[in-house]
Motif scaffolding. Structure first.
Motif, PDB file in Angstrom:
ATOM      1  N   GLY A 124      56.217  -0.064  32.112  1.00 44.48           N
ATOM      2  CA  GLY A 124      55.857   1.280  31.647  1.00 44.48           C
ATOM      3  C   GLY A 124      56.736   1.697  30.482  1.00 44.48           C
ATOM      4  N   GLY A 167      56.643   4.477  28.737  1.00 46.97           N
ATOM      5  CA  GLY A 167      56.668   5.917  28.489  1.00 46.97           C
ATOM      6  C   GLY A 167      58.128   6.324  28.371  1.00 46.97           C
ATOM      7  N   VAL A 168      58.374   7.622  28.282  1.00 48.50           N
ATOM      8  CA  VAL A 168      59.753   8.067  28.060  1.00 48.50           C
ATOM      9  C   VAL A 168      60.676   7.670  29.224  1.00 48.50           C
ATOM     10  N   LEU A 208      57.704  -3.708  29.566  1.00 53.26           N
ATOM     11  CA  LEU A 208      56.308  -4.155  29.533  1.00 53.26           C
ATOM     12  C   LEU A 208      55.378  -2.953  29.589  1.00 53.26           C
ATOM     13  N   ASP A 209      54.376  -2.918  28.747  1.00 56.31           N
ATOM     14  CA  ASP A 209      53.362  -1.868  28.900  1.00 56.31           C
ATOM     15  C   ASP A 209      51.979  -2.463  28.652  1.00 56.31           C
ATOM     16  N   CYS A 225      51.234   9.673  29.329  1.00 48.37           N
ATOM     17  CA  CYS A 225      51.523  11.117  29.373  1.00 48.37           C
ATOM     18  C   CYS A 225      52.537  11.512  28.299  1.00 48.37           C
ATOM     19  N   SER A 226      53.473  10.595  27.999  1.00 48.04           N
ATOM     20  CA  SER A 226      54.542  10.940  27.056  1.00 48.04           C
ATOM     21  C   SER A 226      53.999  11.317  25.676  1.00 48.04           C
ATOM     22  N   VAL A 255      59.618  19.808  24.637  1.00 48.12           N
ATOM     23  CA  VAL A 255      60.731  20.721  24.910  1.00 48.12           C
ATOM     24  C   VAL A 255      61.722  20.057  25.878  1.00 48.12           C
ATOM     25  N   ASP A 289      51.394  -6.130  27.994  1.00 50.65           N
ATOM     26  CA  ASP A 289      50.583  -6.857  28.964  1.00 50.65           C
ATOM     27  C   ASP A 289      50.407  -5.937  30.169  1.00 50.65           C
ATOM     28  N   THR A 322      55.709   3.644  35.912  1.00 46.56           N
ATOM     29  CA  THR A 322      54.298   3.622  35.542  1.00 46.56           C
ATOM     30  C   THR A 322      53.635   4.986  35.730  1.00 46.56           C
ATOM     31  N   GLY A 323      54.442   6.042  35.681  1.00 49.33           N
ATOM     32  CA  GLY A 323      53.919   7.408  35.663  1.00 49.33           C
ATOM     33  C   GLY A 323      52.991   7.705  36.824  1.00 49.33           C
ATOM     34  N   LEU A 331      50.760  -0.163  41.903  1.00 47.08           N
ATOM     35  CA  LEU A 331      51.613  -1.345  42.089  1.00 47.08           C
ATOM     36  C   LEU A 331      52.445  -1.229  43.368  1.00 47.08           C
ATOM     37  N   GLY A 334      49.471  22.196  27.160  1.00 45.69           N
ATOM     38  CA  GLY A 334      49.676  22.780  28.476  1.00 45.69           C
ATOM     39  C   GLY A 334      48.511  22.590  29.416  1.00 45.69           C
ATOM     40  N   HIS A 375      57.987  12.820  37.393  1.00 46.60           N
ATOM     41  CA  HIS A 375      58.746  13.775  36.572  1.00 46.60           C
ATOM     42  C   HIS A 375      57.930  14.989  36.145  1.00 46.60           C
ATOM     43  N   LEU A 393      60.376  14.418  29.587  1.00 46.54           N
ATOM     44  CA  LEU A 393      61.220  14.297  28.389  1.00 46.54           C
ATOM     45  C   LEU A 393      62.609  14.854  28.694  1.00 46.54           C
TER      46      LEU A 393
HETATM   47  C1  FAD Z   1      50.598  18.906  28.136  1.00 47.94           C
HETATM   48  C2  FAD Z   1      51.944  18.379  28.562  1.00 47.94           C
HETATM   49  C3  FAD Z   1      53.097  18.961  28.063  1.00 47.94           C
HETATM   50  C4  FAD Z   1      54.348  18.502  28.482  1.00 47.94           C
HETATM   51  N1  FAD Z   1      55.454  19.054  27.941  1.00 47.94           N
HETATM   52  C5  FAD Z   1      56.681  18.628  28.324  1.00 47.94           C
HETATM   53  C6  FAD Z   1      57.854  19.192  27.743  1.00 47.94           C
HETATM   54  O1  FAD Z   1      57.776  20.043  26.862  1.00 47.94           O
HETATM   55  N2  FAD Z   1      59.062  18.755  28.179  1.00 47.94           N
HETATM   56  C7  FAD Z   1      59.183  17.799  29.151  1.00 47.94           C
HETATM   57  O2  FAD Z   1      60.303  17.481  29.529  1.00 47.94           O
HETATM   58  N3  FAD Z   1      58.084  17.218  29.700  1.00 47.94           N
HETATM   59  C8  FAD Z   1      56.846  17.607  29.306  1.00 47.94           C
HETATM   60  N4  FAD Z   1      55.722  17.054  29.851  1.00 47.94           N
HETATM   61  C9  FAD Z   1      55.876  16.058  30.910  1.00 47.94           C
HETATM   62  C10 FAD Z   1      56.156  14.663  30.373  1.00 47.94           C
HETATM   63  O3  FAD Z   1      55.294  14.381  29.295  1.00 47.94           O
HETATM   64  C11 FAD Z   1      55.950  13.638  31.493  1.00 47.94           C
HETATM   65  O4  FAD Z   1      56.742  13.988  32.605  1.00 47.94           O
HETATM   66  C12 FAD Z   1      56.368  12.249  31.017  1.00 47.94           C
HETATM   67  O5  FAD Z   1      55.630  11.893  29.870  1.00 47.94           O
HETATM   68  C13 FAD Z   1      56.151  11.204  32.095  1.00 47.94           C
HETATM   69  O6  FAD Z   1      56.596  10.010  31.535  1.00 47.94           O
HETATM   70  P1  FAD Z   1      56.392   8.620  32.253  1.00 47.94           P
HETATM   71  O7  FAD Z   1      57.108   7.624  31.412  1.00 47.94           O
HETATM   72  O8  FAD Z   1      56.732   8.735  33.697  1.00 47.94           O
HETATM   73  O9  FAD Z   1      54.798   8.384  32.220  1.00 47.94           O
HETATM   74  P2  FAD Z   1      53.870   7.882  31.022  1.00 47.94           P
HETATM   75  O10 FAD Z   1      54.276   8.468  29.730  1.00 47.94           O
HETATM   76  O11 FAD Z   1      52.468   8.130  31.465  1.00 47.94           O
HETATM   77  O12 FAD Z   1      54.173   6.338  30.941  1.00 47.94           O
HETATM   78  C14 FAD Z   1      53.723   5.431  31.925  1.00 47.94           C
HETATM   79  C15 FAD Z   1      53.426   4.121  31.206  1.00 47.94           C
HETATM   80  O13 FAD Z   1      53.146   3.118  32.185  1.00 47.94           O
HETATM   81  C16 FAD Z   1      52.175   2.256  31.668  1.00 47.94           C
HETATM   82  N5  FAD Z   1      51.551   1.550  32.787  1.00 47.94           N
HETATM   83  C17 FAD Z   1      50.960   2.097  33.883  1.00 47.94           C
HETATM   84  N6  FAD Z   1      50.503   1.128  34.686  1.00 47.94           N
HETATM   85  C18 FAD Z   1      50.823  -0.061  34.098  1.00 47.94           C
HETATM   86  C19 FAD Z   1      50.618  -1.435  34.454  1.00 47.94           C
HETATM   87  N7  FAD Z   1      50.002  -1.780  35.588  1.00 47.94           N
HETATM   88  N8  FAD Z   1      51.079  -2.403  33.608  1.00 47.94           N
HETATM   89  C20 FAD Z   1      51.717  -2.067  32.450  1.00 47.94           C
HETATM   90  N9  FAD Z   1      51.937  -0.792  32.077  1.00 47.94           N
HETATM   91  C21 FAD Z   1      51.500   0.200  32.881  1.00 47.94           C
HETATM   92  C22 FAD Z   1      51.222   3.186  30.923  1.00 47.94           C
HETATM   93  O14 FAD Z   1      50.459   2.482  29.951  1.00 47.94           O
HETATM   94  C23 FAD Z   1      52.181   4.195  30.321  1.00 47.94           C
HETATM   95  O15 FAD Z   1      52.543   3.853  28.993  1.00 47.94           O
HETATM   96  C24 FAD Z   1      54.446  17.452  29.431  1.00 47.94           C
HETATM   97  C25 FAD Z   1      53.288  16.846  29.914  1.00 47.94           C
HETATM   98  C26 FAD Z   1      52.044  17.288  29.472  1.00 47.94           C
HETATM   99  C27 FAD Z   1      50.804  16.600  29.973  1.00 47.94           C
END
Ligand code: FAD
Length: 432
Positions: free
Chosen positions: A14, A16-17, A36-37, A45-46, A52, A227, A258-259, A265, A316, A384, A389
């Motif tokens: 994953g 993402g952030v 890996l992504d 989602c990131s 903010v 991948d 993986t958000g 998984l 939002g 999260h 972020l």
């Molecule tokens: C509208 C909106 C506004 C927001 N504003 C803020 C803010 O201002 N401040 C803040 O702190 N947070 C904010 N957030 C929340 C923040 O964006 C999320 O909490 C954060 O992006 C989650 O990150 P993550 O890495 O867990 O998930 P993700 O960013 O979703 O990353 C998960 C990654 O896993 C990968 N993945 C999943 N399954 C597999 C697999 N089987 N094999 C390979 N890769 C896989 C996906 O492709 C993806 O890239 C906001 C969210 C939204 C929707």
């Protein structure tokens, strides 16, 4: 040398952030790490985040108590919505959410979220050093559009102050000086004002910010591959088999970041976290750069306006469902219509579309960072919600403590076991 033939200490799934900061932290502690992504960097989602970094936060259960939920989901002008086809799958999450609305749980969550958020900027600085991409540190305004909203904010602000956050109500001339373009939002019949959170920071393009962090990871010797991970298998002798679409890996440690899709998984480990997709949306606005100088949230409407490279972005809403449900971009366009009642010139930038992102949300708004029970080499960092972020670098430190030291000071509070012990934990927490 191919990625398959490399001797890897850890694979983070994953990009993402949460995954990227976890990979950076493990790398900083001397591990050979591959990220890996299934798609590209920061496309989940990131990508959609409002950008903010909050100096403190309240759990969602502070805002929505159980009796308020039907109105939140049924009212057309609400900032929350439900994917009704997902409803059966959401039931057990809702039961946990109901528990999380108990006042002792709300207090505990508020305390812990403020504590974690307090370290967010410092943790990012420690992780990135001179490689930290630019951040603006000019605070955050939450505009209140009625006396009722001000009363609620005053109450929350006193809690923020008691937890160490620098916060004050601004109105009139000061608000106009801070954000001239939007001060009319706070000029309803019962002229309100805004809460100014001085300690907040923001980035103008979260996807670009997160992509820069991935660049730093690669520059520091990390491996980034694209991948899809299809399955996991604990292979004995402390190794895990990571089955991907284009080959298999066998690292010493696997971290799932993986958000909202983490349970897919985790099912291979017979483990499940109470996690739903709380989809949010964003779109670019047709305004000039400098329209606003800092993020401005309209809590009553569930949206945030953030400065962007082109001008500003509106993000939002909370649209709940099971991961993978069909998003409804029209919800954000309706919210924009409501904002336009106060700011008539505001419209979407031509040529841009609404983007959606699934926030990985737990019932108590706290992340889950744990070693997967029964699988010594598999870890997960997810859940999260609204704060990915903000909490990324802090979570990365907690996760890396678990991986490299075998324990973390937040081990118990952020383990998913809290959901099975939450009935008794109330008494424990009260006693503490
Ligand atoms: C509208 C909106 C506004 C927001 N504003 C803020 C803010 O201002 N401040 C803040 O702190 N947070 C904010 N957030 C929340 C923040 O964006 C999320 O909490 C954060 O992006 C989650 O990150 P993550 O890495 O867990 O998930 P993700 O960013 O979703 O990353 C998960 C990654 O896993 C990968 N993945 C999943 N399954 C597999 C697999 N089987 N094999 C390979 N890769 C896989 C996906 O492709 C993806 O890239 C906001 C969210 C939204 C929707």
């Amino acid at each position: 040398m191919t990625a398959w033939s490399l001797k890897l200490d850890a694979i983070v799934v994953g990009a993402g952030v949460i995954g990227i900061t976890a990979a950076l932290e493990l790398q900083q502690r001397g591990l050979k790490v591959m990220l890996l992504d299934q798609q590209s960097v920061a496309q989940g989602c990131s990508f959609v985040s409002a950008g903010v970094i909050y100096p403190g936060a309240f759990p969602s259960s502070t805002y929505y108590r159980i009796p308020e939920l039907p109105a939140a989901f049924f009212k057309a002008s609400s900032s929350a919505a439900l994917d009704w086809r997902s409803a059966p799958g959401l039931l057990s999450w809702c039961v946990q959410y109901a528990r999380a609305t108990r006042s002792d749980m709300v207090w505990h969550g508020t305390d812990l979220l403020h504590e974690l958020c307090r370290d967010s900027l410092r943790s990012l600085e420690l992780l990135l050093g001179s490689d930290l991409p630019p951040l603006s540190r000019c605070g955050h305004l939450a505009v209140h559009r009625s006396s009722c909203e001000v009363d609620r904010a005053t109450c929350l602000n006193s809690i923020r102050t008691s937890l160490g956050a620098a916060v004050r109500i601004v109105s009139g001339g000061e608000l106009a000086a801070l954000e001239p373009a939007i001060c009319r939002l706070a000029l309803g019949p019962s002229a309100a004002g805004a809460t100014f959170l001085a300690g907040a920071a923001h980035v103008t393009d979260t996807a670009a910010f997160v992509a820069s962090l991935a660049d730093v990871f690669v520059q520091r010797g990390g491996l980034l591959c694209f991948d899809r991970v299809q399955g996991l298998n604990s292979a004995g002798c402390g190794k895990v088999a990571v089955k991907c679409a284009r080959g298999d890996y066998s690292p010493g440690t696997v971290v799932l970041a993986t958000g909202a899709h983490s349970n897919r998984l985790l099912a291979d480990c017979d483990h499940r976290i109470p996690l739903v997709a709380e989809t949010g949306y964003h779109i670019e606005l047709d305004v000039e750069p400098g329209f606003i100088s800092r993020p401005v949230s309209l809590s009553g409407l569930g949206v945030v306006l953030t400065p962007s490279e082109r001008g500003a972005r509106i993000s939002g809403l909370s649209h709940f469902g099971m991961p993978g449900f069909r998003a409804r971009p029209d919800l954000l366009l309706s919210a924009l219509d409501r904002v336009r009642k106060s700011l008539p010139g505001l419209r979407a930038r031509p040529g841009f579309e609404v983007r959606s992102g699934e926030r990985p949300s737990t019932p108590d708004s706290l992340p889950v960072i744990e070693r997967v029970p029964g699988h010594g080499s598999i870890f997960v960092s997810t859940g999260h919600g609204h704060l990915g972020l903000t909490l990324a670098a802090v979570s990365a430190g907690i996760l890396a403590d678990l991986v490299t030291n075998g324990s973390s000071s937040y081990e118990s509070e952020l383990s998913s076991q809290r959901f099975s012990r939450s009935t008794n934990s109330a008494a424990v927490l009260r006693a503490a």
